[in-house]
Design an enzyme around this catalytic site. Structure first.
Site, PDB file in Angstrom:
ATOM      1  N   ASN A  10     -42.570 -15.171  26.945  1.00 28.36           N
ATOM      2  CA  ASN A  10     -41.726 -14.691  25.849  1.00 28.36           C
ATOM      3  C   ASN A  10     -42.215 -13.291  25.473  1.00 28.36           C
ATOM      4  O   ASN A  10     -43.260 -13.146  24.845  1.00 28.36           O
ATOM      5  CB  ASN A  10     -41.854 -15.659  24.659  1.00 28.36           C
ATOM      6  CG  ASN A  10     -41.110 -15.161  23.432  1.00 28.36           C
ATOM      7  OD1 ASN A  10     -40.327 -14.207  23.503  1.00 28.36           O
ATOM      8  ND2 ASN A  10     -41.354 -15.805  22.300  1.00 28.36           N
ATOM      9  N   TRP A  11     -41.435 -12.292  25.887  1.00 26.77           N
ATOM     10  CA  TRP A  11     -41.862 -10.904  25.643  1.00 26.77           C
ATOM     11  C   TRP A  11     -41.507 -10.421  24.241  1.00 26.77           C
ATOM     12  O   TRP A  11     -41.823  -9.295  23.880  1.00 26.77           O
ATOM     13  CB  TRP A  11     -41.243  -9.963  26.700  1.00 26.77           C
ATOM     14  CG  TRP A  11     -41.803 -10.158  28.067  1.00 26.77           C
ATOM     15  CD1 TRP A  11     -42.853 -10.960  28.430  1.00 26.77           C
ATOM     16  CD2 TRP A  11     -41.348  -9.533  29.281  1.00 26.77           C
ATOM     17  NE1 TRP A  11     -43.084 -10.870  29.777  1.00 26.77           N
ATOM     18  CE2 TRP A  11     -42.170 -10.001  30.327  1.00 26.77           C
ATOM     19  CE3 TRP A  11     -40.333  -8.616  29.580  1.00 26.77           C
ATOM     20  CZ2 TRP A  11     -41.996  -9.579  31.657  1.00 26.77           C
ATOM     21  CZ3 TRP A  11     -40.153  -8.202  30.894  1.00 26.77           C
ATOM     22  CH2 TRP A  11     -40.981  -8.678  31.918  1.00 26.77           C
ATOM     23  N   LYS A  12     -40.807 -11.245  23.497  1.00 26.78           N
ATOM     24  CA  LYS A  12     -40.415 -10.912  22.119  1.00 26.78           C
ATOM     25  C   LYS A  12     -39.771  -9.517  22.080  1.00 26.78           C
ATOM     26  O   LYS A  12     -39.056  -9.152  23.005  1.00 26.78           O
ATOM     27  CB  LYS A  12     -41.634 -11.019  21.195  1.00 26.78           C
ATOM     28  CG  LYS A  12     -42.356 -12.348  21.382  1.00 26.78           C
ATOM     29  CD  LYS A  12     -43.344 -12.668  20.305  1.00 26.78           C
ATOM     30  CE  LYS A  12     -43.944 -14.044  20.574  1.00 26.78           C
ATOM     31  NZ  LYS A  12     -44.824 -14.525  19.547  1.00 26.78           N
ATOM     32  N   HIS A  95     -36.887 -19.999  17.741  1.00 23.77           N
ATOM     33  CA  HIS A  95     -38.295 -19.586  17.681  1.00 23.77           C
ATOM     34  C   HIS A  95     -38.707 -19.407  16.214  1.00 23.77           C
ATOM     35  O   HIS A  95     -37.911 -18.965  15.389  1.00 23.77           O
ATOM     36  CB  HIS A  95     -38.500 -18.284  18.455  1.00 23.77           C
ATOM     37  CG  HIS A  95     -39.943 -17.952  18.624  1.00 23.77           C
ATOM     38  ND1 HIS A  95     -40.681 -17.346  17.637  1.00 23.77           N
ATOM     39  CD2 HIS A  95     -40.803 -18.178  19.649  1.00 23.77           C
ATOM     40  CE1 HIS A  95     -41.937 -17.211  18.059  1.00 23.77           C
ATOM     41  NE2 HIS A  95     -42.031 -17.703  19.286  1.00 23.77           N
ATOM     42  N   GLU A  97     -40.328 -17.229  14.730  1.00 21.27           N
ATOM     43  CA  GLU A  97     -40.139 -15.881  14.165  1.00 21.27           C
ATOM     44  C   GLU A  97     -38.707 -15.704  13.687  1.00 21.27           C
ATOM     45  O   GLU A  97     -38.449 -15.024  12.699  1.00 21.27           O
ATOM     46  CB  GLU A  97     -40.533 -14.830  15.216  1.00 21.27           C
ATOM     47  CG  GLU A  97     -42.047 -14.748  15.349  1.00 21.27           C
ATOM     48  CD  GLU A  97     -42.553 -14.421  16.741  1.00 21.27           C
ATOM     49  OE1 GLU A  97     -41.773 -13.964  17.587  1.00 21.27           O
ATOM     50  OE2 GLU A  97     -43.769 -14.645  16.971  1.00 21.27           O
ATOM     51  N   GLU A 168     -44.788 -25.294  18.915  1.00 18.88           N
ATOM     52  CA  GLU A 168     -45.516 -24.083  18.556  1.00 18.88           C
ATOM     53  C   GLU A 168     -45.956 -24.168  17.096  1.00 18.88           C
ATOM     54  O   GLU A 168     -45.181 -23.831  16.194  1.00 18.88           O
ATOM     55  CB  GLU A 168     -44.623 -22.857  18.765  1.00 18.88           C
ATOM     56  CG  GLU A 168     -44.171 -22.676  20.200  1.00 18.88           C
ATOM     57  CD  GLU A 168     -43.877 -21.221  20.520  1.00 18.88           C
ATOM     58  OE1 GLU A 168     -44.463 -20.722  21.483  1.00 18.88           O
ATOM     59  OE2 GLU A 168     -43.086 -20.591  19.801  1.00 18.88           O
ATOM     60  N   GLY A 174     -49.721 -15.941  18.011  1.00 20.53           N
ATOM     61  CA  GLY A 174     -50.191 -14.573  17.859  1.00 20.53           C
ATOM     62  C   GLY A 174     -51.508 -14.449  17.114  1.00 20.53           C
ATOM     63  O   GLY A 174     -51.936 -13.345  16.775  1.00 20.53           O
ATOM     64  N   SER A 215     -50.958 -18.581  21.310  1.00 22.26           N
ATOM     65  CA  SER A 215     -52.239 -17.967  21.691  1.00 22.26           C
ATOM     66  C   SER A 215     -52.877 -18.545  22.948  1.00 22.26           C
ATOM     67  O   SER A 215     -54.100 -18.671  23.041  1.00 22.26           O
ATOM     68  CB  SER A 215     -53.228 -18.037  20.518  1.00 22.26           C
ATOM     69  OG  SER A 215     -52.744 -17.268  19.447  1.00 22.26           O
ATOM     70  N   GLY A 236     -46.749 -15.875  24.849  1.00 23.99           N
ATOM     71  CA  GLY A 236     -46.326 -14.601  24.267  1.00 23.99           C
ATOM     72  C   GLY A 236     -47.217 -13.463  24.740  1.00 23.99           C
ATOM     73  O   GLY A 236     -47.036 -12.911  25.821  1.00 23.99           O
ATOM     74  N   GLY A 237     -48.210 -13.130  23.919  1.00 22.22           N
ATOM     75  CA  GLY A 237     -49.086 -11.980  24.204  1.00 22.22           C
ATOM     76  C   GLY A 237     -49.613 -11.919  25.627  1.00 22.22           C
ATOM     77  O   GLY A 237     -49.585 -10.855  26.262  1.00 22.22           O
TER      78      GLY A 237
END
Ligand code: PGA
Length: 256
Positions: A10-12, A95, A97, A168, A174, A215, A236-237
């Site tokens: 997930n590159w957001k 998601h 966010e 999640e 994150g 994470s 993600g990251g």
């Protein structure tokens, strides 16, 4: 499909167009000998071009959001059919966010899910997960079951339909610190029981994979590979670097 693990990037909104295309090229190269299931969810504007880049690659394309209508006066929205046209084979729904910044709720998530299930070949990745406060007050199990019920209740799921539920815990996303693996396994068990309750164990096991996000990196992935109730990861990251994402993918999809 049962038990076949999946890893999803997930590159957001972390990359520009050029950066996305460059990373897609690197990913394709890094994953050229990968035989498991892996997906990449870039921003909307990169989708058609990355589809082109991924031609001949095992990597599947996904989107980060979708709307519930097929067509109409819905400024700024993108329909499930549009995503399929752009070459998407999966889409993240709800998601945390989006739940936080755009007030997306489980009624909307349910509508999105229903619309996505109508498009053949488009696999929903439905996000659930509790807040830190909800966890502290021991409400986690109730919250997870409620989210699953709100998202999936009343839907008619066929055998071997492909659906992913991403657990999640919001506070782990994150943060650099993933949840305890045993906690993850427990939460997944709760989600599985809720799905069994809704659809019966057979459909739950055949059609639903439960993956974890929050994470995950090459440093902690080994702690997760042998969990009984984990069918993959949403990253993600650590998915913003081809080598790092590959290490996570290799560990999880190659495990068990
Ligand atoms: P993270 O994000 O791996 O950077 O914690 C996961 C996600 O939000 O899907």
């Amino acid at each position: 499909m049962e038990n076949q693990k999946i890893v999803i990037a997930n590159w957001k909104m972390k990359l520009g167009l050029k950066e996305s295309l460059n990373l897609a090229v690197e990913m394709k190269e890094r994953f050229k000998d990968f035989s498991g299931e892996a997906g990449v969810c870039p921003n909307f504007i990169s989708l058609p071009e990355i589809k082109r880049i991924f031609t001949g690659s095992v990597l599947k394309l996904g989107a980060q959001n979708v709307f519930w209508e097929e067509k109409g006066a819905y400024t700024g929205e993108v329909s499930p059919i549009n995503l399929a046209e752009a070459g998407c084979e999966m889409v993240i729904i709800g998601h945390s966010e989006r739940r936080e910044y755009l007030l997306e709720n489980y009624e909307m998530i349910h509508k999105k899910l229903k619309a996505v299930l109508e498009v053949k070949g488009l696999m929903p990745i439905v996000c659930v997960g509790e807040e830190k406060d909800e966890r502290k007050t021991n409400k986690r199990d109730f919250i997870l079951v409620d989210q699953v019920n709100q998202a999936f209740g009343g839907l008619n799921i066929m055998e071997n339909q492909r659906i992913v539920v991403a657990y999640e815990p919001i506070w782990a996303i994150g943060s650099g610190v993933a949840i305890e693996p045993s906690d993850c396994d427990y939460a997944h068990k709760i989600i599985r029981l809720a799905l069994n309750e809704l659809f019966g164990a057979k459909i739950s096991n055949q059609s639903f994979r439960i993956i974890y996000g929050g994470s995950i990196s090459s440093k902690n992935v080994a702690d997760f590979v042998n969990l009984d109730n984990l069918d993959g990861l949403l990253v993600g990251g650590a998915s913003l670097d081809a080598e790092e994402f590959y290490k996570v993918a290799e560990a999880i999809v190659g495990g068990k």
